[in-house]
Write an enzyme that holds these catalytic residues in place. Sequence first.
Site, PDB file in Angstrom:
ATOM      1  N   VAL A 184       0.800  -1.218   0.000  1.00  0.00           N
ATOM      2  CA  VAL A 184       0.000   0.000   0.000  1.00  0.00           C
ATOM      3  C   VAL A 184       0.839   1.277   0.000  1.00  0.00           C
ATOM      4  O   VAL A 184       0.329   2.349  -0.349  1.00  0.00           O
ATOM      5  CB  VAL A 184      -0.965  -0.002   1.209  1.00  0.00           C
ATOM      6  CG1 VAL A 184      -0.216   0.276   2.510  1.00  0.00           C
ATOM      7  CG2 VAL A 184      -2.100   0.994   1.016  1.00  0.00           C
ATOM      8  N   TYR A 185       2.112   1.203   0.360  1.00  0.00           N
ATOM      9  CA  TYR A 185       2.921   2.412   0.448  1.00  0.00           C
ATOM     10  C   TYR A 185       3.049   3.060  -0.936  1.00  0.00           C
ATOM     11  O   TYR A 185       3.597   2.476  -1.864  1.00  0.00           O
ATOM     12  CB  TYR A 185       4.314   2.112   0.992  1.00  0.00           C
ATOM     13  CG  TYR A 185       4.352   1.663   2.440  1.00  0.00           C
ATOM     14  CD1 TYR A 185       3.257   1.835   3.289  1.00  0.00           C
ATOM     15  CD2 TYR A 185       5.487   1.067   2.965  1.00  0.00           C
ATOM     16  CE1 TYR A 185       3.306   1.428   4.607  1.00  0.00           C
ATOM     17  CE2 TYR A 185       5.545   0.653   4.286  1.00  0.00           C
ATOM     18  CZ  TYR A 185       4.451   0.834   5.112  1.00  0.00           C
ATOM     19  OH  TYR A 185       4.497   0.418   6.415  1.00  0.00           O
ATOM     20  N   SER A 186       2.553   4.266  -1.016  1.00  0.00           N
ATOM     21  CA  SER A 186       2.557   5.032  -2.275  1.00  0.00           C
ATOM     22  C   SER A 186       2.017   4.209  -3.429  1.00  0.00           C
ATOM     23  O   SER A 186       2.547   4.251  -4.548  1.00  0.00           O
ATOM     24  CB  SER A 186       3.974   5.550  -2.590  1.00  0.00           C
ATOM     25  OG  SER A 186       4.380   6.483  -1.619  1.00  0.00           O
TER      26      SER A 186
END
Length: 326
Positions: free
Chosen positions: A60-62
């Site tokens: 989900v990071y960036s």
Amino acid sequence: MEYMKLGNTGLDVSRLCLGCMSFGVAERWVHPWVLDEERSRPIIKKALELGINFFDTANVYSDGTSEEIVGRALKDYANRNEIVIATKVYFPMHEGPNGAGLSRKAIMSEIDNSLRRLGTDYVDLYQIHRWDYSTPIEETMEALHDVVKAGKARYIGASAMYAWQFLKALHVAEKNGWTRFVSMQNHLNLLYREEEREMLPLCKEEKIGVIPYSPLAKGRLTRDWEETTHRAETDEVAKSQYDATADTDRLVVERVAAIAEKRGVPRVQIALAWVLQKEPITSPIIGATKLSHLEDAAAALSITLTSEEIAFLEEPYVPHPIIGFK
């Protein structure tokens, strides 16, 4: 750099883990302060030069771009056999049904997506980012077991949940002969110590590696109380985690500053040394947006706090509301 076994495994990990939430495309993430690829690569390279072999990211990071940046940098700078890549699954990756959670469908889809973005055949540690209340834990644990048996992950871990939930997952795996969680990524620092009540004793008893996130309380432990940064001004997650307890937290921050001044070292080293000395911590996850952040963190490994200093740091703490998970 020092190294430890991750929990009850034979896997050697550096005593510091580089958290990679700071890397990505800002326009595809909730945090405007993340570094793009050009600015991320020197930090990843410096971490490797310091002996850090443990890198933690998440799908989900960036919107997946953190995994892409980390994967390309590690391919260019490191020997895959010597590094430990960890990523996570749970949060929404696309709109509509089955875009999030820990169902078999979501896990099987997202592990393949993460491997593609990271440019690797396997991850060393595949973690559930949160507890999924809408999926039976039996389904999740069997799917994770199958991911390991397929060779797509070497180990599995968990993050941010109640101790009873973690124990239930361990029990389900043991009862069915499935792969067991070897690590817990939880929230722990001098401003938030609620994990000391149940989770840390459970992990010690079950020989689980503990890799806490936010060991510096999003930087609040490293600067004067009135001082601010771009991240502090824009990080709504940090505000939700710490603003409600600001009055009591300030006392702890002042004590970190007092010991740092007495020892003649940056505050980050005192705050991080406290986490490193807490049992059964394996590798605190440090975020870095400057090379100096890494250098200061590495220097904390050489600091041993006295029992008197630890008592001085811990004394002002008061119980905090549970934060970081549902």
